[in-house]
Design an enzyme around this catalytic site. Structure first.
Site, mmCIF file in Angstrom:
data_model
loop_
_atom_site.group_PDB
_atom_site.id
_atom_site.type_symbol
_atom_site.label_atom_id
_atom_site.label_comp_id
_atom_site.label_asym_id
_atom_site.label_seq_id
_atom_site.Cartn_x
_atom_site.Cartn_y
_atom_site.Cartn_z
ATOM 1 N N ASP A 110 27.808 1.992 2.672
ATOM 2 C CA ASP A 110 28.018 0.541 2.658
ATOM 3 C C ASP A 110 26.903 -0.095 1.821
ATOM 4 O O ASP A 110 26.978 -0.098 0.604
ATOM 5 C CB ASP A 110 28.060 0.043 4.109
ATOM 6 C CG ASP A 110 28.422 -1.424 4.235
ATOM 7 O OD1 ASP A 110 28.781 -2.041 3.218
ATOM 8 O OD2 ASP A 110 28.350 -1.967 5.347
ATOM 9 N N VAL A 160 35.738 -0.794 9.103
ATOM 10 C CA VAL A 160 36.733 0.241 9.406
ATOM 11 C C VAL A 160 36.249 1.149 10.530
ATOM 12 O O VAL A 160 35.047 1.371 10.696
ATOM 13 C CB VAL A 160 37.083 1.065 8.149
ATOM 14 C CG1 VAL A 160 37.771 0.195 7.121
ATOM 15 C CG2 VAL A 160 35.858 1.729 7.541
ATOM 16 N N ARG A 172 36.055 6.007 17.776
ATOM 17 C CA ARG A 172 35.741 7.226 17.005
ATOM 18 C C ARG A 172 36.878 8.242 17.083
ATOM 19 O O ARG A 172 37.044 9.077 16.197
ATOM 20 C CB ARG A 172 34.465 7.895 17.546
ATOM 21 C CG ARG A 172 33.195 7.093 17.351
ATOM 22 C CD ARG A 172 31.973 7.985 17.581
ATOM 23 N NE ARG A 172 30.746 7.228 17.797
ATOM 24 C CZ ARG A 172 29.960 6.767 16.848
ATOM 25 N NH1 ARG A 172 30.274 6.959 15.583
ATOM 26 N NH2 ARG A 172 28.855 6.095 17.134
HETATM 27 P P1 IMP Z 1 24.572 1.295 5.104
HETATM 28 O O1 IMP Z 1 23.129 1.589 5.424
HETATM 29 O O2 IMP Z 1 24.831 -0.184 5.034
HETATM 30 O O3 IMP Z 1 25.072 2.030 3.877
HETATM 31 O O4 IMP Z 1 25.411 1.742 6.354
HETATM 32 C C1 IMP Z 1 25.647 3.050 6.568
HETATM 33 C C2 IMP Z 1 26.078 3.330 7.979
HETATM 34 O O5 IMP Z 1 26.557 2.178 8.684
HETATM 35 C C3 IMP Z 1 27.256 4.275 7.947
HETATM 36 O O6 IMP Z 1 26.819 5.617 7.929
HETATM 37 C C4 IMP Z 1 27.998 3.916 9.199
HETATM 38 O O7 IMP Z 1 27.497 4.641 10.290
HETATM 39 C C5 IMP Z 1 27.748 2.452 9.367
HETATM 40 N N1 IMP Z 1 28.849 1.647 8.772
HETATM 41 C C6 IMP Z 1 28.849 0.952 7.623
HETATM 42 N N2 IMP Z 1 30.025 0.346 7.395
HETATM 43 C C7 IMP Z 1 30.803 0.695 8.442
HETATM 44 C C8 IMP Z 1 32.181 0.390 8.798
HETATM 45 O O8 IMP Z 1 32.948 -0.302 8.102
HETATM 46 N N3 IMP Z 1 32.607 0.929 9.961
HETATM 47 C C9 IMP Z 1 31.847 1.716 10.774
HETATM 48 N N4 IMP Z 1 30.576 2.022 10.473
HETATM 49 C C10 IMP Z 1 30.058 1.508 9.333
#
Ligand code: IMP
Ligand code: MG
Length: 186
Positions: A110, A160, A172
């Site tokens: 993300d 999602v 999950r």
């Molecule tokens: P980031 O640090 O923003 O890239 O977030 C990474 C982590 O956040 C992922 O490994 C997920 O565990 C969680 N995450 C990010 N977006 C989503 C989503 O749309 N649904 C569920 N978990 C998410």
């Protein structure tokens, strides 16, 4: 299995984004790529708990050759649906990665902040090589430049759940990836 556009879905799931067949195909594709890229080498898959546990379980069976697995758990979201940017290691690896070929297995990229932290942390342990495999890639959301060699599916900017991904530890167990009703986390 609920198909795209077909009822019934749980009330909090707006739509099925990727069904079981699509997920199976994408895992096979990435598994094949990894098997070719690491042919004759020993590989360690570093799974990021909890979200990537189902992806890893399927992926490891799609890779022919010598492959080992280990787990790390990190927290970046607290209880909500927004990245805090602060990553905490909740569970560390049980093996050394020094001198090893490793692939970080992630559920979704993300903001990229979690992965940036993980890459920095694991690189400091001197692996022979380090790559990233992510099941989902949220388009246009990355706040940092992290290179990801194996990307499963491009995901729209929605929250999602399913196939390992959660909201507040729920959903999950859905066998597909679905879009969560925004009213659930708004
Ligand atoms: P980031 O640090 O923003 O890239 O977030 C990474 C982590 O956040 C992922 O490994 C997920 O565990 C969680 N995450 C990010 N977006 C989503 C989503 O749309 N649904 C569920 N978990 C998410
Ligand atoms: Mg995760």
């Amino acid at each position: 299995m609920p198909e795209k556009g077909a009822a019934p879905l749980p009330p909090d799931i707006r739509e099925v984004l990727f069904d079981e067949t699509e997920l199976e195909e994408v895992v096979k594709r990435i598994g094949g790529q990894i098997a070719r890229d690491y042919a004759g080498q020993k590989l360690l898959l570093v799974t990021v708990l909890k979200g990537a546990f189902i992806f890893m379980a399927d992926l490891v069976r799609a890779i022919e050759g010598h492959v080992e697995i280990d787990f790390m758990a990190v927290s970046s979201y607290g209880d909500g649906a927004k990245s805090s940017g602060v990553v905490r290691i909740i569970k560390d690896l049980s093996v050394s990665v020094e001198g090893r070929h490793i692939i970080i297995v992630e559920d979704i990229l993300d903001s990229g902040l979690t992965l940036k932290y993980l890459l920095k942390n694991l690189k400091s342990r001197n692996p022979l090589s380090i790559e990233v495999a992510t099941l989902l890639f949220k388009e246009g959301k990355q706040q940092t430049d992290v290179s990801c060699k194996y990307v499963g599916l491009i995901c729209p900017d929605e929250f999602v759940v399913g196939y390992g991904l959660d909201y507040n530890e729920s959903y999950r167990n859905l066998p597909y990836i679905g879009v969560l009703e925004p009213s659930v986390y708004a």
